[in-house]
Write a protein that holds these residues in place. Structure first.
Motif, PDB file in Angstrom:
ATOM      1  N   SER A   1      -8.599   7.916   9.086  1.00 43.74           N
ATOM      2  CA  SER A   1      -7.806   6.688   8.981  1.00 43.74           C
ATOM      3  C   SER A   1      -6.800   6.574  10.125  1.00 43.74           C
ATOM      4  N   ALA A   2      -6.400   7.713  10.715  1.00 46.64           N
ATOM      5  CA  ALA A   2      -5.517   7.655  11.884  1.00 46.64           C
ATOM      6  C   ALA A   2      -6.236   7.007  13.061  1.00 46.64           C
ATOM      7  N   ALA A   3      -7.481   7.417  13.288  1.00 46.47           N
ATOM      8  CA  ALA A   3      -8.261   6.815  14.373  1.00 46.47           C
ATOM      9  C   ALA A   3      -8.506   5.341  14.111  1.00 46.47           C
ATOM     10  N   ALA A   4      -8.704   4.992  12.839  1.00 55.46           N
ATOM     11  CA  ALA A   4      -8.922   3.589  12.490  1.00 55.46           C
ATOM     12  C   ALA A   4      -7.664   2.762  12.756  1.00 55.46           C
ATOM     13  N   LEU A   5      -6.498   3.328  12.439  1.00 53.12           N
ATOM     14  CA  LEU A   5      -5.240   2.623  12.695  1.00 53.12           C
ATOM     15  C   LEU A   5      -5.051   2.402  14.199  1.00 53.12           C
ATOM     16  N   GLN A   6      -5.347   3.418  14.989  1.00 53.51           N
ATOM     17  CA  GLN A   6      -5.178   3.283  16.432  1.00 53.51           C
ATOM     18  C   GLN A   6      -6.146   2.239  16.999  1.00 53.51           C
ATOM     19  N   ALA A   7      -7.381   2.258  16.523  1.00 51.83           N
ATOM     20  CA  ALA A   7      -8.365   1.274  17.001  1.00 51.83           C
ATOM     21  C   ALA A   7      -7.968  -0.140  16.587  1.00 51.83           C
ATOM     22  N   TRP A   8      -7.457  -0.252  15.365  1.00 46.85           N
ATOM     23  CA  TRP A   8      -7.007  -1.561  14.875  1.00 46.85           C
ATOM     24  C   TRP A   8      -5.904  -2.119  15.777  1.00 46.85           C
TER      25      TRP A   8
ATOM     26  N   VAL B   1       0.859  -1.182   0.000  1.00 42.62           N
ATOM     27  CA  VAL B   1       0.000   0.000   0.000  1.00 42.62           C
ATOM     28  C   VAL B   1       0.893   1.230   0.000  1.00 42.62           C
ATOM     29  N   ALA B   2       0.704   2.088  -0.993  1.00 39.33           N
ATOM     30  CA  ALA B   2       1.480   3.328  -1.094  1.00 39.33           C
ATOM     31  C   ALA B   2       0.777   4.435  -0.324  1.00 39.33           C
ATOM     32  N   LEU B   3       1.556   5.187   0.438  1.00 36.03           N
ATOM     33  CA  LEU B   3       1.037   6.339   1.175  1.00 36.03           C
ATOM     34  C   LEU B   3       1.753   7.571   0.629  1.00 36.03           C
ATOM     35  N   THR B   4       1.015   8.372  -0.128  1.00 31.25           N
ATOM     36  CA  THR B   4       1.568   9.565  -0.771  1.00 31.25           C
ATOM     37  C   THR B   4       0.576  10.712  -0.610  1.00 31.25           C
ATOM     38  N   PRO B   5       0.964  11.919  -0.963  1.00 26.69           N
ATOM     39  CA  PRO B   5      -0.002  13.020  -0.903  1.00 26.69           C
ATOM     40  C   PRO B   5      -1.243  12.791  -1.775  1.00 26.69           C
ATOM     41  N   ALA B   6      -1.136  11.911  -2.775  1.00 29.13           N
ATOM     42  CA  ALA B   6      -2.267  11.629  -3.648  1.00 29.13           C
ATOM     43  C   ALA B   6      -3.143  10.482  -3.146  1.00 29.13           C
TER      44      ALA B   6
ATOM     45  N   ASP C   1      -5.912   8.256  -1.373  1.00 28.25           N
ATOM     46  CA  ASP C   1      -7.298   8.433  -0.934  1.00 28.25           C
ATOM     47  C   ASP C   1      -7.353   8.052   0.542  1.00 28.25           C
ATOM     48  N   PHE C   2      -7.194   9.053   1.399  1.00 30.47           N
ATOM     49  CA  PHE C   2      -7.076   8.772   2.839  1.00 30.47           C
ATOM     50  C   PHE C   2      -8.358   8.190   3.411  1.00 30.47           C
ATOM     51  N   ALA C   3      -9.500   8.565   2.862  1.00 30.07           N
ATOM     52  CA  ALA C   3     -10.760   8.021   3.376  1.00 30.07           C
ATOM     53  C   ALA C   3     -10.844   6.525   3.126  1.00 30.07           C
ATOM     54  N   ALA C   4     -10.301   6.083   1.986  1.00 30.18           N
ATOM     55  CA  ALA C   4     -10.338   4.651   1.667  1.00 30.18           C
ATOM     56  C   ALA C   4      -9.248   3.873   2.381  1.00 30.18           C
ATOM     57  N   LEU C   5      -8.239   4.589   2.891  1.00 30.36           N
ATOM     58  CA  LEU C   5      -7.109   3.911   3.514  1.00 30.36           C
ATOM     59  C   LEU C   5      -7.543   3.102   4.734  1.00 30.36           C
ATOM     60  N   ALA C   6      -8.458   3.660   5.520  1.00 30.20           N
ATOM     61  CA  ALA C   6      -8.889   2.966   6.741  1.00 30.20           C
ATOM     62  C   ALA C   6      -9.427   1.584   6.415  1.00 30.20           C
ATOM     63  N   GLY C   7     -10.211   1.474   5.361  1.00 26.01           N
ATOM     64  CA  GLY C   7     -10.782   0.188   4.986  1.00 26.01           C
ATOM     65  C   GLY C   7      -9.732  -0.817   4.561  1.00 26.01           C
TER      66      GLY C   7
END
Length: 617
Positions: free
Chosen positions: A466-473, A423-428, A430-436
């Motif tokens: 997605s930050a909150a999702a990562l922490q909950a995960w 999974v690539a994390l870049t300025p482009a 889709d942060f909303a989809a990242l959590a899923g």
């Protein structure tokens, strides 16, 4: 036989003279007339004027006489060619002119100034009666130039010249110097590093070349030098806090140390008061006595890395800040500050909550891809089961995926059973989809190299949820390894700047001790701390201090390359290679800014946790 007898007689005569002069120094000390002026490096106007002012205080005839000593200049203590002598003298005379100019700038009405070079570069010079005669009691100040402190002591130790300097010092002459010239005015002297060791090896036993020999040897500092604390120079600029800790622990007697940065100097008087800091940056004082830090210190593991805890750490910029080596107390606005009660101090707040998965935080494991941090993560990921994701941050997707493939291959080589998803994390992104994409994983390997970029990406993760999702995960049992810039992202705040380069590392290491220099940003908040990777290698002590100054309640944890924190609900341990380096401001008494814009702080605390040690349990 005659020459041998004469040589021994002369050596004993010099030692006897030096012993007598040390008694004189002790007598003078009670009268308040002796002062050393260590300058970390450079020939800056403020520091030269500081030295000249101390020399001018000794003047009794209206003419301030300063002798400039190039005993540090050559690379051979016993022989020099005429050409090199001429070149060295020319440079030394340039420095003498700067010192004389600084003296003229501070001279009182009617005072005149003279700074002249003593042609003393090899041991024969220090034994030459004509050169010794230039070091008489009429001299108001002796300035030792920068260069090589080990050469300097081979030149001057146990010679008539050292005896003359000791007599002048006892008579009230200021003795100062910059860089190597500051090193030699410490009785217990740091000569450098042993072999190929460097600043990032400073906690390794035996890495620092400590000249702590007895008076009758030349492996020491000047015989009348400061005996209570070991003095270091370039201390912030060249990342020397680690080596100063080891020098403090190994020093005979008081376990104290003082370091001065580039362009920064101060006065240490006969009472043991380190005062009157002047220049660009700050001095630091390390106290291994008050809380028993040095007595309890030990070298740990096969690499013999220094484990030390509860070291008092004081930062002294220009202004009303001093440190009393005799009472081991910082002094602010003339008031000594007693040591705070730290009996309840712990790092238990770093322990993971019940139910959370194993958390590994790496200080840059890229140089140890088969090491304990990576293999421990692989074992935990295999035990946890489920898909594994390599989340790789970079400016653009091709680079992010390239780094992700590198780590996928390394993890598989270390026995990871699942084939990781990339999974690539870049300025482009889709942060909303990242959590899923993250929530179904059993383990995540999170990496990045650029903390400036990472801070931008963290902001996107926080805004999107997605930050909150990562922490909950993670809190629900996910296994996570965050390395390098991703490690920095896990804290409550983070440095939002790129790693230093070879071209700017020394500038940033000093500048990060200036108020307002460091750019910070909110982190993901998985751990209640600030995390700074590559802390020793990149000289990041100032980043730790900057964060503590901004938020004293949050400890700053630096991780060296190859080191990692292993955090579970059972405790926190350090694994891998090297060490964790902690700066703690929770018990600080003063946190302010000096007259020169550098931080002022008293009763910060330093801890080192080498691999194999436990931070909390």
């Amino acid at each position: 036989m005659h020459k041998k007898w004469w040589g021994n007689w002369r050596a004993w005569a010099v030692l006897a003279a030096l012993a007598g002069l040390l008694i004189m120094v002790g007598l003078v000390a009670g009268e308040g007339e002796t002062r050393l002026v260590p300058i970390g490096a450079g020939y800056e106007e403020d520091t030269l004027m500081l030295f000249a002012a101390q020399a001018a205080e000794q003047d009794s005839d209206g003419h301030v006489l300063i002798r400039v000593l190039p005993i540090t200049y050559h690379f051979n203590a016993f022989d020099i060619s005429p050409r090199l002598r001429r070149e060295n003298l020319q440079l030394a005379q340039t420095r003498a002119a700067q010192i004389e100019e600084a003296c003229a700038a501070i001279a009182a009405g009617g005072q005149t100034c003279e700074a002249t070079v003593v042609d003393m570069m090899i041991r024969r010079d220090a034994e030459n009666p004509d050169r010794v005669a230039e070091l008489g009691l009429e001299v108001d100040g002796f300035y030792i130039l920068g260069g090589d402190q080990a050469i300097a002591m081979l030149v001057i130790a146990n010679t008539p010249s050292e005896a003359a300097l000791a007599a002048g010092f006892a008579n009230g002459a200021a003795v100062g110097g910059n860089s190597a010239g500051a090193a030699v005015i410490s009785r217990y002297m740091i000569a450098g590093y042993v072999g190929n060791n460097s600043a990032w090896d400073g906690l390794h036993q035996g890495a620092v070349d400590l000249w702590y020999g007895p008076d009758d040897t030349d492996r020491r500092g000047l015989i009348f030098g400061q005996p209570q604390a070991v003095i270091d120079q370039h201390v912030l600029e060249r990342g020397r806090t680690a080596r100063l800790l080891q020098a403090m622990v190994e020093k005979p007697g008081d376990k104290l140390a003082v370091g001065y940065d580039w362009g920064t100097g101060g006065v240490i008087d006969e009472t043991g008061l380190a005062r009157d800091v002047a220049g660009w940056y700050a001095a630091i004082a390390l106290d291994g006595e008050t809380y028993g830090a040095a007595a309890a210190a030990q070298y740990v593991g096969d690499a013999a890395i220094l484990a030390i805890h509860d070291v008092g750490y004081h930062i002294l910029p220009a202004g009303p800040y001093a440190y009393d080596l005799t009472t081991r107390r910082p002094v602010v606005d003339g008031v000594a500050q007693d040591a705070p009660d730290i009996s309840e101090r712990s790092f238990d707040h770093l322990i993971a909550p019940a139910g959370a998965g194993a958390l590994f935080i790496g200080g840059d494991v890229g140089n140890d891809v088969r090491g304990e941090v990576v293999t421990a993560f692989v074992a935990a990921a295999n035990d946890n089961g489920g898909p594994v994701i390599v989340l790789s941050a970079a400016p653009r997707q091709p680079a992010a995926l390239g780094f992700a493939r590198f780590w996928r291959n390394r993890l598989r080589q270390q026995g990871l059973e699942a084939r990781p998803q990339l999974v690539a994390l870049t300025p482009a992104t889709d942060f909303a989809a990242l959590a899923g994409r993250l929530e179904g994983a059993g383990a995540i390997f999170f990496t990045g190299r650029d903390q400036e970029l990472m801070a931008e990406l963290v902001a996107g993760m926080v805004e999107s949820g997605s930050a909150a999702a990562l922490q909950a995960w993670w809190a629900s049992g996910g296994v996570l390894l965050a390395d390098n810039a991703a490690a920095a992202a896990l804290g409550v705040s983070m440095t939002a700047e790129r790693s230093p380069t070879s071209g700017n590392v020394e500038y940033q290491s000093s500048d990060t001790f200036l108020d307002g220099y460091l750019t910070m940003a909110p982190g993901l908040g998985l751990v209640d701390a600030v995390i700074e990777p590559r802390v020793l290698y990149d000289y990041l002590y100032g980043r730790l201090v900057s964060h503590v100054m901004a938020d004293p309640a949050t400890v700053a944890v630096g991780l060296e390359r190859g080191a990692g924190l292993h955090i579970t609900s059972a405790g926190v341990s350090v694994i891998g290679q090297e060490t964790a380096f902690v700066v703690d401001g929770r018990y600080a008494q003063t946190m302010a800014v000096g007259d020169n814009g550098a931080f002022a702080a008293t009763w910060l605390l330093i801890d080192t946790f080498p691999t194999g040690t436990v931070m909390a349990e």
